[in-house]
Design an enzyme around this catalytic site. Structure first.
Site, PDB file in Angstrom:
ATOM      1  N   GLY A   1       4.893   3.364  10.787  1.00  0.00           N
ATOM      2  CA  GLY A   1       4.265   4.643  10.966  1.00  0.00           C
ATOM      3  C   GLY A   1       3.807   5.022  12.501  1.00  0.00           C
ATOM      4  CB  SER A   2       1.146   7.152  13.384  1.00  0.00           C
ATOM      5  OG  SER A   2       0.193   6.514  13.084  1.00  0.00           O
ATOM      6  NE  ARG A   3       2.073   4.678  21.151  1.00  0.00           N
ATOM      7  CZ  ARG A   3       2.311   4.957  22.401  1.00  0.00           C
ATOM      8  NH1 ARG A   3       1.629   4.569  23.285  1.00  0.00           N
ATOM      9  NH2 ARG A   3       3.306   5.541  22.680  1.00  0.00           N
TER      10      ARG A   3
ATOM     11  CD  GLU B   1      10.177   1.417  13.299  1.00  0.00           C
ATOM     12  OE1 GLU B   1      10.796   1.516  12.142  1.00  0.00           O
ATOM     13  OE2 GLU B   1      10.132   2.458  13.977  1.00  0.00           O
TER      14      GLU B   1
ATOM     15  CB  CYS C   1      12.075   4.883  14.046  1.00  0.00           C
ATOM     16  SG  CYS C   1      11.566   4.918  12.349  1.00  0.00           S
TER      17      CYS C   1
ATOM     18  CE  LYS D   1      -1.901   2.813   2.340  1.00  0.00           C
ATOM     19  NZ  LYS D   1      -1.489   4.238   2.444  1.00  0.00           N
TER      20      LYS D   1
ATOM     21  N   GLY E   1      -2.016   4.427  13.884  1.00  0.00           N
ATOM     22  CA  GLY E   1      -2.150   3.512  12.451  1.00  0.00           C
ATOM     23  C   GLY E   1      -1.700   2.025  12.858  1.00  0.00           C
ATOM     24  N   GLY E   2      -0.722   2.048  13.431  1.00  0.00           N
ATOM     25  CA  GLY E   2      -0.286   0.584  13.532  1.00  0.00           C
ATOM     26  C   GLY E   2      -1.141  -0.415  14.541  1.00  0.00           C
TER      27      GLY E   2
END
Lengths: 508, 508
Positions: B241-243, B265, B302, B184, B245-246
């Site tokens: 990506g972001s928390r 991550e 990160c 994606k 999103g994850g």
């Protein structure tokens, strides 16, 4: 050793204030001596605090110390002597020979992990040499080792009161990895659990390890186990049992502030595929062997061959005739608990009453606590139309799926859920047909067997006792064999660390 | 190569019927040429069906073929030439040198995994010799290998448009493991994604591999990515990506009929602990180095050192003075996207306005699309009282926690969430103090560094770019380095299988 029914919390033993548990004679249904005391939330708190306090020192024990600890547990279990076998026989209804064998397996498993700890490979040491001259940036000194995850909650199985329980595979591999263990004892064998739990507790003392390295709690229902999995000091879970129980723990673990891995071994019907030439040449012999595997230990194995897949023909008829004949003469066997027996009878009744299922054979009738073997048949079309025909019936019940052709056989496999094992019975002339199915079977199960049945799980380096969901919660792992230790480890990398500060294993 | 804005689905390229995406010049905010077409559910369906169709053949490609494929991807990326760097510069606002370096890293990563595939260790072959004479039961022949999990969905990161994106670490390790990949594409760099995606697509064709080995979809919002993770043919997820999103993807994956692993991550503030002697001896030098690491790539790493822990004293004051002086002279830097820039400014404003936080320094002001560095200070007590002070501010913002003593420093570490890295700055006289903290740091982070900062992540065998939740979704793994391949594998055991049917790697 006299049973007290006490909780084992670190170095102490004391009665819990939770609801009481009683062990029952599996054959007679009568209550056995000793009332076991249930834990409360306060006991979970204390056991978890002790485990966390022990973790720092325990995870860094010298490999030799940890190996000796595992061997001491093994010896202490042997030292219990025959009272362990007798109590386990009463609580489980399993025969002496089986339990003596299982004790050997339990002890062997502990010793195997001791050897694994001594060898040290599980640390997965890696070293990247530095290069201070590299452009545009210097290359650092990097070293990697695996460390233990933290305290592990272990939920034993009813069907292996020794080998998959208090000091079974999950406990042995977690302790080997450097994780303290808190066992939620299975209520089906509390006396067996106390005897083994005390053997582990004594080994902790014998080896001078921190008291919190091991605790064991009884629980009259599920609340204590669930509190354990939710506790922030617990860092992984080992479970063997039902799909409902396993998925409930998975949910709790996933919803924690910090989610943790759950290694749950749940349900499996272990398909057995009989190929045409093998069936034609020795259908009857395979049928007889199948009847033996199906009824081993009253069928109460995770790897019990619950499903037979074959293409219609005289070979299949010969298989059925021989299997049916063997099963019809089989005496009923005492089941592990009255609850398991009831569930088995209900499962058998469900299949017997199913419009699309034909009852082929039943074993001899037995007492109320006993399960008689049962063999059923259905068509591939019916199997594909009724998802509940995949539900595990825990016990000696087998379902044959008569397929019209290879395409139907393939469709059945495509519709099947993840499994622990898949077996094929083949002759040389079946190789080509088998070859086309193997890729499917690899994706379906954790272990593929040829001309055998899944019962009898070797404890060794190349064993996988695991498989895609819902056979287990995590198909990337095994709960039997030396690979099981990796479930309780994670890698840590050390960059440019002075020798004086490096973990000993990484100094070189 | 001319951009078309098409979806890459297997061997085809076509415009999607979903909402369109535009790439923006990160520095000017202006729309870049080419409108990229968003995917619909039908495109997900087709890509997943193709990936599944490719999986059977791709997972069994000869190791040499798979290695050559990875190398071909690397070469095809190089062959794009400077247009890749130019488009990536425009879309990300990152400077040429950085992106050329990142291209080298991306290509190097693919080649490293090619070497890893050739070496074959990832198969984890194991052999247990049979013993037909063993009593009471013969010992079977058991052989084990790892097989690929299945098609993998990869979500690239905005901050590494090459090395953690379409052909980045997740894609390289999944392809190396034998898993088809559906990417994606990140909407922050659609043009860069198309260029690299076409290089991968071409490599699939160059190497004669099944078309579904690789697909790439654009998506104007999150729906397509979520459908991808929910699709039954997807068997694992790689995400950077972001928390938010994850964890959203983790939830979808856990609620599937068959749950799958998500390797996400997410966020990390990468604590840096400055010990007393190091501070006293070279506080200013460390401060200057810190300012360099904090502002590298506009702080959009990160592993950016977002948190400094030190005990009050003149050494810390010297550190702050030097860091503040360096930061004050730093020009503002273009951030990856206007959204990231806004979030950074909001984070800085939140810290500036916090009652318990003092602003120590700020970098030079810049354009509206640029972030200026910022350095803050708070007390250990305030940090412990305000959990939001742990929230990652993605960009060049650092927070110093001034501790009264070692006990406060330890309390702060105890309160800290899981991290990717933890760094310590020490002199020899600090060794004893450091030694007492290292066990805590091992449980806190995936990588421990001495006298350095986490930025600059080596791609090598001993690297761990991972760490306890919420730094990642699964602290047992790494997304950088050769160990990353193991995320996409599971073991299968073969019992008593004739040589003629064994996978080639297990024949011996």
């Amino acid at each position: 050793m006299t049973l007290t029914g006490e909780l084992l919390i670190g170095a102490t033993a004391r009665r819990g204030q939770g609801g009481a548990i009683t062990g029952y004679d599996a054959a007679t249904g009568e209550a056995l001596p000793t009332v076991f005391s249930g834990a409360t939330a306060a006991d979970v708190e204390e056991a978890a605090a002790l485990a966390w306090a022990a973790f720092g020192a325990y995870r860094e024990t010298a490999l030799e110390v940890r190996a000796a600890f595992l061997e001491t547990i093994a010896q202490n279990i042997l030292d219990i002597g025959d009272s362990l076998i007798e109590r386990a026989m009463a609580e489980s209804g399993l025969p002496r020979g089986r339990l003596e064998g299982e004790r050997g397996r339990t002890v062997g498993q502990l010793r195997l992990f001791a050897a694994e700890v001594r060898a040290g490979d599980f640390q997965s040491l890696r070293f990247d040499a530095p290069d201070p001259e590299r452009k545009p940036a210097p290359k650092p000194d990097l070293r990697l080792r695996n460390i233990a995850l933290g305290p592990v909650a272990v939920f034993g199985a009813s069907n292996f009161p020794l080998a998959f329980s208090v000091a079974g595979g999950d406990t042995a591999s977690a302790l080997a990895a450097g994780c303290p263990v808190i066992v939620k004892a299975h209520s089906a064998h509390p006396g067996t659990s106390e005897l083994v739990g005390r053997a582990v507790q004594k080994a902790v003392a014998d080896c001078g390890l921190p008291a919190g390295t091991f605790s064991m709690l009884f629980d009259e229902d599920r609340a204590i186990g669930q509190e354990l999995v939710a506790d922030h000091r617990i860092r992984a879970v080992g479970f063997t049992g039902s799909r409902a129980g396993g998925t409930a723990l998975m949910k709790i673990a996933a919803e924690r502030t910090v989610p943790i891995p759950v290694y749950a071994e749940m349900s499996s019907i272990n398909p057995v595929i009989l190929f045409d030439h093998a069936l034609a040449n020795r259908g009857a012999a395979i049928g007889k062997a199948f009847a033996g595997s199906l009824t081993l230990g009253a069928g109460q194995f995770c790897t019990n061959p619950g499903l037979i897949l074959a293409i219609d023909g005289p070979g299949l008829d010969a298989f059925i005739a021989a299997a049916g004949e063997a099963l019809s003469a089989m005496p009923a066997q005492t089941m592990l608990t009255s609850g398991i027996c009831k569930a088995y009878l209900a499962g058998v009744a469900r299949l017997s009453g199913h419009a699309e299922v034909k009852t082929l054979a039943q074993g001899l009738e037995g007492a109320a606590t006993q399960g008689r073997a049962a063999l059923f048949e259905t068509s591939a079309k019916a199997f594909l139309a009724h998802h509940d025909l995949q539900d595990e019936v825990f016990g000696a019940a087998g379902l044959i799926i008569r397929c019209a052709d290879a395409a139907e056989r393939e469709a059945v496999l495509d519709a099947m859920e993840g499994q622990l094992t898949a077996a094929i019975h083949i002759d040389a002339a079946d190789h080509d047909a088998a070859r086309t199915l193997l890729p499917k079977l690899e994706l379906l199960a954790g272990r593929l067997l040829v001309n055998g049945f899944g019962t009898g799980v070797e404890v060794s380096p190349a064993m996988v006792h695991g498989g895609p969901y819902p056979a287990t919660s995590d198909g990337r792992t095994t709960s039997v064999g030396t690979l099981a230790i990796y479930r309780f480890l994670r890698p840590v990398s050390y960059q440019d660390m002075p020798q004086a500060l490096l973990p000993e294993a990484l100094v070189r």
